[in-house]
Scaffold this motif. Structure first.
Motif, PDB file in Angstrom:
ATOM      1  N   VAL A  10       0.849  -1.195   0.000  1.00 49.04           N
ATOM      2  CA  VAL A  10       0.000   0.000   0.000  1.00 49.04           C
ATOM      3  C   VAL A  10       0.884   1.244   0.000  1.00 49.04           C
ATOM      4  CG1 VAL A  10      -1.815   1.250   1.222  1.00 49.04           C
ATOM      5  CG2 VAL A  10      -1.762  -1.257   1.298  1.00 49.04           C
ATOM      6  N   LEU A  11       0.663   2.116  -0.996  1.00 49.00           N
ATOM      7  CA  LEU A  11       1.380   3.375  -1.097  1.00 49.00           C
ATOM      8  C   LEU A  11       0.472   4.513  -0.684  1.00 49.00           C
ATOM      9  CD1 LEU A  11       3.023   3.046  -4.651  1.00 49.00           C
ATOM     10  CD2 LEU A  11       3.884   2.189  -2.451  1.00 49.00           C
ATOM     11  N   LEU A  12       0.974   5.420   0.128  1.00 50.11           N
ATOM     12  CA  LEU A  12       0.287   6.677   0.420  1.00 50.11           C
ATOM     13  C   LEU A  12       0.874   7.710  -0.525  1.00 50.11           C
ATOM     14  CD1 LEU A  12      -1.547   8.508   2.243  1.00 50.11           C
ATOM     15  CD2 LEU A  12       0.530   8.968   3.559  1.00 50.11           C
ATOM     16  N   ILE A  13       0.036   8.288  -1.385  1.00 49.65           N
ATOM     17  CA  ILE A  13       0.484   9.322  -2.308  1.00 49.65           C
ATOM     18  C   ILE A  13      -0.253  10.604  -1.952  1.00 49.65           C
ATOM     19  CG2 ILE A  13       0.706  10.054  -4.704  1.00 49.65           C
ATOM     20  CD1 ILE A  13       0.609   7.088  -5.511  1.00 49.65           C
ATOM     21  N   PHE A  26      -2.821   5.984 -10.780  1.00 47.74           N
ATOM     22  CA  PHE A  26      -3.023   5.053 -11.899  1.00 47.74           C
ATOM     23  C   PHE A  26      -1.737   4.285 -12.195  1.00 47.74           C
ATOM     24  CE2 PHE A  26      -2.698   4.167 -16.449  1.00 47.74           C
ATOM     25  CZ  PHE A  26      -3.783   3.314 -16.608  1.00 47.74           C
ATOM     26  N   MET A  27      -0.624   5.016 -12.261  1.00 46.84           N
ATOM     27  CA  MET A  27       0.657   4.363 -12.550  1.00 46.84           C
ATOM     28  C   MET A  27       1.007   3.342 -11.465  1.00 46.84           C
ATOM     29  SD  MET A  27       2.709   7.712 -14.042  1.00 46.84           S
ATOM     30  CE  MET A  27       4.244   7.178 -13.381  1.00 46.84           C
ATOM     31  N   ALA A  28       0.763   3.682 -10.221  1.00 46.04           N
ATOM     32  CA  ALA A  28       1.049   2.753  -9.126  1.00 46.04           C
ATOM     33  C   ALA A  28       0.156   1.520  -9.202  1.00 46.04           C
ATOM     34  CB  ALA A  28       0.871   3.458  -7.782  1.00 46.04           C
ATOM     35  N   GLU A  29      -1.126   1.731  -9.459  1.00 42.97           N
ATOM     36  CA  GLU A  29      -2.062   0.605  -9.533  1.00 42.97           C
ATOM     37  C   GLU A  29      -1.714  -0.329 -10.685  1.00 42.97           C
ATOM     38  OE1 GLU A  29      -5.690   2.853  -9.564  1.00 42.97           O
ATOM     39  OE2 GLU A  29      -5.753   2.943  -7.360  1.00 42.97           O
ATOM     40  N   THR A  30      -1.270   0.213 -11.820  1.00 44.42           N
ATOM     41  CA  THR A  30      -0.891  -0.655 -12.939  1.00 44.42           C
ATOM     42  C   THR A  30       0.352  -1.466 -12.623  1.00 44.42           C
ATOM     43  OG1 THR A  30       0.425   1.037 -14.078  1.00 44.42           O
ATOM     44  CG2 THR A  30      -1.913   0.876 -14.681  1.00 44.42           C
ATOM     45  N   ARG A  31       1.110  -1.041 -11.620  1.00 51.55           N
ATOM     46  CA  ARG A  31       2.289  -1.787 -11.176  1.00 51.55           C
ATOM     47  C   ARG A  31       1.952  -2.757 -10.044  1.00 51.55           C
ATOM     48  NH1 ARG A  31       3.952   2.757 -13.496  1.00 51.55           N
ATOM     49  NH2 ARG A  31       6.029   2.879 -14.384  1.00 51.55           N
ATOM     50  N   GLU A  34      -1.522  -1.043  -4.160  1.00 51.24           N
ATOM     51  CA  GLU A  34      -2.762  -0.447  -3.681  1.00 51.24           C
ATOM     52  C   GLU A  34      -2.410   0.983  -3.304  1.00 51.24           C
ATOM     53  OE1 GLU A  34      -5.752  -0.958   0.087  1.00 51.24           O
ATOM     54  OE2 GLU A  34      -4.824  -2.775  -0.720  1.00 51.24           O
ATOM     55  N   VAL A  35      -3.325   1.929  -3.534  1.00 45.92           N
ATOM     56  CA  VAL A  35      -3.012   3.341  -3.329  1.00 45.92           C
ATOM     57  C   VAL A  35      -4.015   3.999  -2.393  1.00 45.92           C
ATOM     58  CG1 VAL A  35      -2.805   5.600  -4.473  1.00 45.92           C
ATOM     59  CG2 VAL A  35      -1.917   3.540  -5.592  1.00 45.92           C
ATOM     60  N   VAL A  36      -3.488   4.763  -1.447  1.00 41.99           N
ATOM     61  CA  VAL A  36      -4.274   5.700  -0.657  1.00 41.99           C
ATOM     62  C   VAL A  36      -3.869   7.071  -1.182  1.00 41.99           C
ATOM     63  CG1 VAL A  36      -4.743   6.617   1.637  1.00 41.99           C
ATOM     64  CG2 VAL A  36      -4.276   4.167   1.352  1.00 41.99           C
ATOM     65  N   ALA A  37      -4.764   7.704  -1.959  1.00 40.03           N
ATOM     66  CA  ALA A  37      -4.462   8.982  -2.611  1.00 40.03           C
ATOM     67  C   ALA A  37      -5.085  10.115  -1.807  1.00 40.03           C
ATOM     68  CB  ALA A  37      -5.000   8.985  -4.036  1.00 40.03           C
ATOM     69  N   CYS A  38      -4.265  11.114  -1.471  1.00 40.24           N
ATOM     70  CA  CYS A  38      -4.722  12.236  -0.654  1.00 40.24           C
ATOM     71  C   CYS A  38      -4.286  13.558  -1.288  1.00 40.24           C
ATOM     72  CB  CYS A  38      -4.136  12.143   0.755  1.00 40.24           C
ATOM     73  SG  CYS A  38      -4.587  10.631   1.619  1.00 40.24           S
ATOM     74  N   ALA A  39      -5.165  14.558  -1.193  1.00 43.23           N
ATOM     75  CA  ALA A  39      -4.898  15.858  -1.795  1.00 43.23           C
ATOM     76  C   ALA A  39      -4.338  16.880  -0.802  1.00 43.23           C
ATOM     77  CB  ALA A  39      -6.171  16.407  -2.439  1.00 43.23           C
ATOM     78  N   SER A  40      -4.201  16.493   0.473  1.00 41.58           N
ATOM     79  CA  SER A  40      -3.692  17.428   1.477  1.00 41.58           C
ATOM     80  C   SER A  40      -3.041  16.652   2.618  1.00 41.58           C
ATOM     81  CB  SER A  40      -4.828  18.291   2.041  1.00 41.58           C
ATOM     82  OG  SER A  40      -5.704  17.490   2.819  1.00 41.58           O
ATOM     83  N   ASP A 111      10.282  10.059 -16.203  1.00 43.43           N
ATOM     84  CA  ASP A 111      10.787   8.713 -16.443  1.00 43.43           C
ATOM     85  C   ASP A 111      10.317   7.788 -15.326  1.00 43.43           C
ATOM     86  OD1 ASP A 111      12.373   9.346 -14.249  1.00 43.43           O
ATOM     87  OD2 ASP A 111      14.176   9.681 -15.445  1.00 43.43           O
ATOM     88  N   GLU A 112      10.968   6.681 -15.188  1.00 41.86           N
ATOM     89  CA  GLU A 112      10.575   5.674 -14.196  1.00 41.86           C
ATOM     90  C   GLU A 112      11.220   5.880 -12.833  1.00 41.86           C
ATOM     91  OE1 GLU A 112       8.456   2.854 -14.586  1.00 41.86           O
ATOM     92  OE2 GLU A 112       7.848   4.019 -16.327  1.00 41.86           O
ATOM     93  N   SER A 113      11.915   7.005 -12.631  1.00 36.75           N
ATOM     94  CA  SER A 113      12.714   7.163 -11.413  1.00 36.75           C
ATOM     95  C   SER A 113      11.890   7.070 -10.127  1.00 36.75           C
ATOM     96  CB  SER A 113      13.513   8.464 -11.442  1.00 36.75           C
ATOM     97  OG  SER A 113      12.647   9.572 -11.501  1.00 36.75           O
ATOM     98  N   LEU A 114      10.678   7.598 -10.110  1.00 38.94           N
ATOM     99  CA  LEU A 114       9.866   7.541  -8.892  1.00 38.94           C
ATOM    100  C   LEU A 114       9.591   6.093  -8.500  1.00 38.94           C
ATOM    101  CD1 LEU A 114       8.166   8.916  -6.661  1.00 38.94           C
ATOM    102  CD2 LEU A 114       6.231   8.760  -8.225  1.00 38.94           C
ATOM    103  N   PHE A 115       9.097   5.294  -9.435  1.00 40.16           N
ATOM    104  CA  PHE A 115       8.757   3.923  -9.081  1.00 40.16           C
ATOM    105  C   PHE A 115       9.985   3.030  -8.946  1.00 40.16           C
ATOM    106  CE2 PHE A 115       4.687   5.643 -10.394  1.00 40.16           C
ATOM    107  CZ  PHE A 115       3.933   5.279  -9.294  1.00 40.16           C
ATOM    108  N   GLN A 116      11.090   3.388  -9.578  1.00 40.76           N
ATOM    109  CA  GLN A 116      12.345   2.685  -9.322  1.00 40.76           C
ATOM    110  C   GLN A 116      12.776   2.917  -7.877  1.00 40.76           C
ATOM    111  OE1 GLN A 116      14.874   4.297 -12.380  1.00 40.76           O
ATOM    112  NE2 GLN A 116      14.148   2.852 -13.929  1.00 40.76           N
ATOM    113  N   GLN A 117      12.614   4.149  -7.409  1.00 40.50           N
ATOM    114  CA  GLN A 117      12.939   4.458  -6.002  1.00 40.50           C
ATOM    115  C   GLN A 117      12.007   3.701  -5.056  1.00 40.50           C
ATOM    116  OE1 GLN A 117      15.213   6.358  -4.440  1.00 40.50           O
ATOM    117  NE2 GLN A 117      15.762   8.096  -5.713  1.00 40.50           N
ATOM    118  N   VAL A 118      10.705   3.673  -5.374  1.00 42.15           N
ATOM    119  CA  VAL A 118       9.751   2.923  -4.542  1.00 42.15           C
ATOM    120  C   VAL A 118      10.185   1.464  -4.442  1.00 42.15           C
ATOM    121  CG1 VAL A 118       7.377   2.051  -4.400  1.00 42.15           C
ATOM    122  CG2 VAL A 118       7.782   4.461  -4.948  1.00 42.15           C
ATOM    123  N   GLU A 119      10.500   0.867  -5.574  1.00 37.13           N
ATOM    124  CA  GLU A 119      10.910  -0.548  -5.576  1.00 37.13           C
ATOM    125  C   GLU A 119      12.174  -0.762  -4.763  1.00 37.13           C
ATOM    126  OE1 GLU A 119      11.021  -1.591  -9.733  1.00 37.13           O
ATOM    127  OE2 GLU A 119       8.899  -1.104  -9.949  1.00 37.13           O
TER     128      GLU A 119
END
Length: 125
Positions: A10-13, A26-31, A34-40, A111-119
């Motif tokens: 589960v990622l908190l974004i 969307f990008m996280a879910e396709t990988r 599970e996402v908890v998406a928050c605007a604040s 690029d893919e740097s964000l999700f490479q860092q997550v991994e």
């Protein structure tokens, strides 16, 4: 494309830009995340959960800066690894992030740097 995780971390974004938040979720879910998406920051604090595997925090939120949000999350007992997203971070922010043990991923995310860092964070030391 990166391989799908065998479990569903589960990622908190947190990002106040609705289009960026939707896109990252969307990008996280396709990988396979599970996402908890928050605007604040306030919404993120209200939705904290010990099952969070990784935190992706925008630095420039309307209610608090991302580094301060991370401090609040840590004070709430959440120890999940974190990434801080921002554009052209000044030296002072780089020092704050280093002191907080959080890596900075620079926007725009072209690029893919964000999700490479997550991994990398989820793989552990």
């Amino acid at each position: 494309m990166a391989p799908m995780p065998t479990h569903c971390p589960v990622l908190l974004i947190v990002d106040d830009d609705a289009a960026v938040l939707r896109s990252l979720a969307f990008m996280a879910e396709t990988r396979g995340y599970e996402v908890v998406a928050c605007a604040s920051a306030a919404e993120a604090m209200a939705r904290l959960d010990r099952s969070l595997a990784c935190l992706i925090l925008d630095q420039n939120l309307p209610d608090v800066q991302g580094v301060q949000l991370l401090q609040q999350i840590r004070a709430a007992g959440i120890r999940a690894p974190a990434l801080l997203m921002t554009t052209d971070p000044p030296a002072a922010l780089r020092r704050q992030a280093a002191a907080a043990g959080v890596a900075i991923v620079e926007k725009p995310l072209l690029d893919e740097s964000l999700f490479q860092q997550v991994e990398r964070l989820l793989a552990g030391p």
